[in-house]
Scaffold this active site. Structure first.
Site, PDB file in Angstrom:
ATOM      1  N   LYS A  57       0.844  -1.198   0.000  1.00 36.89           N
ATOM      2  CA  LYS A  57       0.000   0.000   0.000  1.00 36.89           C
ATOM      3  C   LYS A  57       0.877   1.245   0.000  1.00 36.89           C
ATOM      4  O   LYS A  57       0.604   2.218  -0.709  1.00 36.89           O
ATOM      5  CB  LYS A  57      -0.922   0.001   1.226  1.00 36.89           C
ATOM      6  CG  LYS A  57      -2.037  -1.035   1.122  1.00 36.89           C
ATOM      7  CD  LYS A  57      -2.810  -1.229   2.416  1.00 36.89           C
ATOM      8  CE  LYS A  57      -3.783  -2.394   2.282  1.00 36.89           C
ATOM      9  NZ  LYS A  57      -4.471  -2.737   3.526  1.00 36.89           N
ATOM     10  N   GLN A 101      -4.940  -1.833   9.800  1.00 39.17           N
ATOM     11  CA  GLN A 101      -4.609  -3.095   9.119  1.00 39.17           C
ATOM     12  C   GLN A 101      -4.993  -4.285  10.005  1.00 39.17           C
ATOM     13  O   GLN A 101      -4.610  -4.340  11.174  1.00 39.17           O
ATOM     14  CB  GLN A 101      -3.106  -3.109   8.806  1.00 39.17           C
ATOM     15  CG  GLN A 101      -2.653  -4.314   8.009  1.00 39.17           C
ATOM     16  CD  GLN A 101      -3.225  -4.350   6.595  1.00 39.17           C
ATOM     17  OE1 GLN A 101      -3.283  -3.326   5.913  1.00 39.17           O
ATOM     18  NE2 GLN A 101      -3.673  -5.504   6.166  1.00 39.17           N
ATOM     19  N   ASP A 124     -11.058   2.471   3.817  1.00 38.41           N
ATOM     20  CA  ASP A 124     -11.441   1.082   3.524  1.00 38.41           C
ATOM     21  C   ASP A 124     -12.933   0.934   3.220  1.00 38.41           C
ATOM     22  O   ASP A 124     -13.376  -0.133   2.796  1.00 38.41           O
ATOM     23  CB  ASP A 124     -11.103   0.189   4.737  1.00 38.41           C
ATOM     24  CG  ASP A 124      -9.795  -0.562   4.541  1.00 38.41           C
ATOM     25  OD1 ASP A 124      -9.334  -0.673   3.394  1.00 38.41           O
ATOM     26  OD2 ASP A 124      -9.235  -1.036   5.551  1.00 38.41           O
TER      27      ASP A 124
END
Ligand code: NAD
Length: 296
Positions: A57, A101, A124
């Site tokens: 990422k 995460q 997200d």
């Protein structure tokens, strides 16, 4: 229908193109906003797979010109400490996207942390407000993996209206939001899951088959309708005589003989997920343009 071998849905190539487009967009927006976009990724503990995902990422962020505010915390970090970090990031005008995460160490409550994130910085797309917007068909930040699947189908002009779509898996991360997106695109949607009986009878009905399970090669050619579109969300690491490698939920070599389109693993949905994460960050960032509509 005579299928020789399926056409590959090339998520890797499309994701690269999306990153290039985002890079150009950021260059233009930056002159108006006066700063680059920022994405904060919070990692707790030392999960090796998480570390690899986060590196991925951050590399993608660097490619397009998003500043990453990676923060790595020790395994014994408390819930209260993380709540405070998220509150500070919510207030931080350099940060447009925040994500935690997963997986987290067992003593931490991931859902509670997710609830702390400002829904407009929810890169997200998993905050209940954004999932609610999806259910209602309102604009909002969309969950990255399902959004990536939809973008890939759109790129290859795959007709969804009136088609039978079968999603296997009902997680809040993939299966449920994906089913809602397919429904919004006028597909007739079935969700199969671990308690569904006679899975092959369900999958054989599918014009569009999207397994999101995490069981290596669960889907074999005899479970797939001739000419179906197969999008493989699953990723599992296996070790066999060939060595250690990533495989999807689909037995790729046999299913490609019956499907019309198929995604590879890796190189299918995975890269699309990352590109949608960056797209969400840029969407939040673009609200800082001087002429952007202000929330009331
Ligand atoms: P999860 O474990 O939360 O959900 C798995 C789902 O599969 C469950 O809803 C369960 O009911 C269903 N299931 C389990 N066994 C089944 C069976 N035998 N038959 C039918 N259904 C069954 O997992 P998740 O977070 O939704 O992820 C699913 C897979 O997708 C994993 O392999 C994960 O690594 C992968 N994934 C990939 C990406 C990507 O970017 N490509 C992103 C997220 C998840």
């Amino acid at each position: 229908m005579d299928i020789k071998t399926a056409q590959i849905l090339d998520g890797k190539a499309l994701a690269e193109r999306i990153l290039t487009e985002l890079r150009s967009r950021i260059q233009v927006l930056q002159t108006e906003v006066g700063r680059p976009p920022g994405l904060a990724v919070l990692v707790v503990g030392n999960d090796p797979a998480s570390a690899a995902y986060v590196r991925n990422k951050e590399r993608a962020c660097a490619k397009v010109g998003i500043t990453s505010f990676g923060q790595h915390f020790p395994t014994d970090t408390t819930q209260v400490e993380l709540d405070q970090v998220i509150q500070a990031l919510n207030q931080d005008a350099q940060v447009d996207g925040i994500l935690v995460q997963l997986p987290l160490p067992k003593h931490l409550d991931a859902v509670s942390l997710l609830h702390q994130i400002d829904p407009d910085k929810d890169a997200d797309g998993l905050h209940p407000v954004n999932l609610g917007r999806l259910v209602r068909g309102e604009p909002g930040l969309r969950s990255c993996t399902p959004a990536g699947v939809m973008r890939l189908l759109e790129e290859y002009d795959i007709e969804l209206q009136g088609k039978r779509a079968v999603v296997i898996g009902r997680s809040i991360l993939v299966g449920k939001p994906l089913a809602l997106m397919l429904l919004a695109a006028d597909a007739t949607v079935t969700i199969a899951h671990s308690r569904s009986s006679d899975l092959p009878a369900i999958t054989k009905q599918a014009d569009i088959l999207i397994p999101a399970v995490g069981r290596p090669e669960l889907i074999t050619a005899d479970m797939v309708k001739l000419g179906a579109v197969v999008v493989d969300v699953g990723i599992s690491r296996i070790t066999d005589t060939v060595g250690s490698r990533l495989v999807g939920d689909v037995q790729f070599n046999s299913v490609r003989e019956v499907a019309q389109f198929i995604t590879p693993v890796p190189g299918g949905v995975g890269p699309m997920t990352v590109s949608m994460l960056l797209q969400n960050t840029v969407l939040s960032y673009s609200k800082w343009r001087p002429d952007a509509p202000k929330a009331t």
